[in-house]
Write an enzyme that holds these catalytic residues in place. Sequence first.
Site, PDB file in Angstrom:
ATOM      1  N   HIS A 253      -3.328  10.855   0.381  1.00  0.00           N
ATOM      2  CA  HIS A 253      -2.830  10.677   1.757  1.00  0.00           C
ATOM      3  C   HIS A 253      -2.282  12.047   2.198  1.00  0.00           C
ATOM      4  CE1 HIS A 253      -1.233   7.412   4.691  1.00  0.00           C
ATOM      5  NE2 HIS A 253      -1.001   8.568   5.272  1.00  0.00           N
TER       6      HIS A 253
ATOM      7  N   ASN B 203      -7.338   1.756   9.917  1.00  0.00           N
ATOM      8  CA  ASN B 203      -6.028   1.965  10.535  1.00  0.00           C
ATOM      9  C   ASN B 203      -6.246   1.970  12.034  1.00  0.00           C
ATOM     10  OD1 ASN B 203      -5.160   2.365   7.952  1.00  0.00           O
ATOM     11  ND2 ASN B 203      -4.753   4.567   8.178  1.00  0.00           N
TER      12      ASN B 203
ATOM     13  N   TYR C  52      -4.156   1.633  15.857  1.00  0.00           N
ATOM     14  CA  TYR C  52      -2.904   1.565  16.605  1.00  0.00           C
ATOM     15  C   TYR C  52      -3.123   1.369  18.098  1.00  0.00           C
ATOM     16  CZ  TYR C  52      -0.638   3.294  12.392  1.00  0.00           C
ATOM     17  OH  TYR C  52      -0.174   3.421  11.113  1.00  0.00           O
TER      18      TYR C  52
ATOM     19  N   GLU D 114      -3.493  -0.200   8.124  1.00  0.00           N
ATOM     20  CA  GLU D 114      -2.308   0.219   8.896  1.00  0.00           C
ATOM     21  C   GLU D 114      -2.406  -0.337  10.303  1.00  0.00           C
ATOM     22  OE1 GLU D 114      -1.490   4.463   9.159  1.00  0.00           O
ATOM     23  OE2 GLU D 114      -1.881   4.702   7.015  1.00  0.00           O
TER      24      GLU D 114
ATOM     25  N   GLU E   5      -7.661   8.280   6.052  1.00  0.00           N
ATOM     26  CA  GLU E   5      -7.998   8.940   7.314  1.00  0.00           C
ATOM     27  C   GLU E   5      -8.560  10.349   7.136  1.00  0.00           C
ATOM     28  OE1 GLU E   5      -4.632   8.757   9.952  1.00  0.00           O
ATOM     29  OE2 GLU E   5      -4.770   6.586  10.152  1.00  0.00           O
TER      30      GLU E   5
ATOM     31  N   ARG F 282       0.862  -1.187   0.000  1.00  0.00           N
ATOM     32  CA  ARG F 282       0.000   0.000   0.000  1.00  0.00           C
ATOM     33  C   ARG F 282       0.895   1.233   0.000  1.00  0.00           C
ATOM     34  NH1 ARG F 282      -2.828   3.023   4.765  1.00  0.00           N
ATOM     35  NH2 ARG F 282      -3.946   4.536   3.485  1.00  0.00           N
TER      36      ARG F 282
END
Length: 503
Positions: free
Chosen positions: A123, A333, A335, A402, A169, A79
């Site tokens: 992005h 994504n 985290y 991600e 995002e 990606r």
Amino acid sequence: MGQRTPIFEKLLVVGTATASYQIEGAVNQDGRGRSVWDVFSHTPGKIKPGHTGDVACDHYNRMTEDVQLLKQLGVDAYRFSIAWPRVLPEGRGRVNEKGIDFYSRLVDELLEAGITPYPTIFHWDLPQSLQKEYGGFNDRRIVKDFADYAEILGQRLGDRVKKWITINEPWVYSILGHLLCVHAPGKKNPWIALRVVHHTLLAHAAAVERLRNVLGNTEPSTGPRSKSPSGNSPSSTSARTTGAKAEGHKHDEEEVEIGITLNLFPVYPKSESKKDRKAAGMADQFVNRLFLDPLLKGEYPKELWEKFKLLRPKVSEEDMRRISTPVDFIGINNYTRERAEYRYLIPWAHFYLSGMDVPEREYVKNGVQHTSMGWEVYPEGIYELLSRMRDEYGNPPVYITENGAAFNDELVEEEGELRVHDPLRVDYLRSYLREVERACRDGCNVKGYFVWSLMDNFEWAEGYNKRFGLFYVDYEDGQRRIMKDSGYWYRDFIRNRKQLFES
Ligand code: FCB
């Protein structure tokens, strides 16, 4: 992790991710126009150590070598993102042939190496000329310009690229860039921020329409009007057959999939008080549902929208119909998780999300590991998000686009070889993958997983000090790339998974 676990059978696509401004450098090369990030990173005080993306990992000039890194890892997919001002220096109109040629060569190199390209169209590096002319995503004119740009990419690369992510995002782009002023274009205005929210969604929808026209129609799997809300469309079912993998990506190359990537995180109340619990509910609407609900349910979260009555933009039914145009997948994504607390003094929202301050390095608090971004390692969170997609949003196909961690890595020389021992990152990846595996086992519709990031890079407002890579980049020593222990670990993980398909 045991080798013959269900995750390997179900999780077909395994890869790594990067983004153009974070790795390419070469900002003045071959006719690239300026982006809002060029301007922002050169604004004194914006990027902590005064870094910029001018050189970054110099990927633009080392692309062939970097594809070899992917080959070393043995990934199925890569990606990356396309820099809009490299392709259209003024944001629209004239195409910069050298710019498009770079991505075309990258795609060829990837396919040659048996790696499926998953480009992200936007992005965050918006052409500065569009920001200057009409305020970028603050103005509805962006929708057409973005769709035109997406169409050009579809026309130029669509013969070889079948997997597309429209926007990365949009929450971060809208809120960090237009409300909190910590990202480009550096605004601090709630009216603008909410208009940007709406326009990123509309731009995404317009790009999907155009791409489908260029690439041929697919049978989308998400959204209120999708034919198969469970995600079990014929295409997604066949994509899950292990046979497809054994044929060496043939299937992947053929199936067109277009989606969008959202940053999602579970929000927990800071205390069990009623006020904090309510704050966590609002914060969840603000960070997660603000994009999930329009895309998958065709409406903004009601309570939040009501609260933002004086701030929100005009929204028509037709807008919402377009925004909820079914897509082939949702990219997630993830985290960490966040905690919310009630704060009366924060206007309108009345909640505060902790975890916004970035520490010097990683630390352990109350026995819990935090990364050098200050993000709590909370693997269960990825399971929670995936189950939520299953239970609240009709189980659409999902890619983890991600997941990864920054730690303060050190380069050491051992027996004449350069090594980076990063056991914390290995633990992180292993524990999150286990939770993804658990989600697959519990019926979540996961199609793939990408580690952020292939290599250390320019981490936005934090500059180069936060290292997320599976490869260490020695910026001081000729941009040398050194595989970290986590890279070796990921390589073995992928290899073992492959053995399964081959046996
Ligand atoms: C995400 C961004 C990505 C990277 C990671 C750490 O929010 O999409 O570019 O910076 O965080």
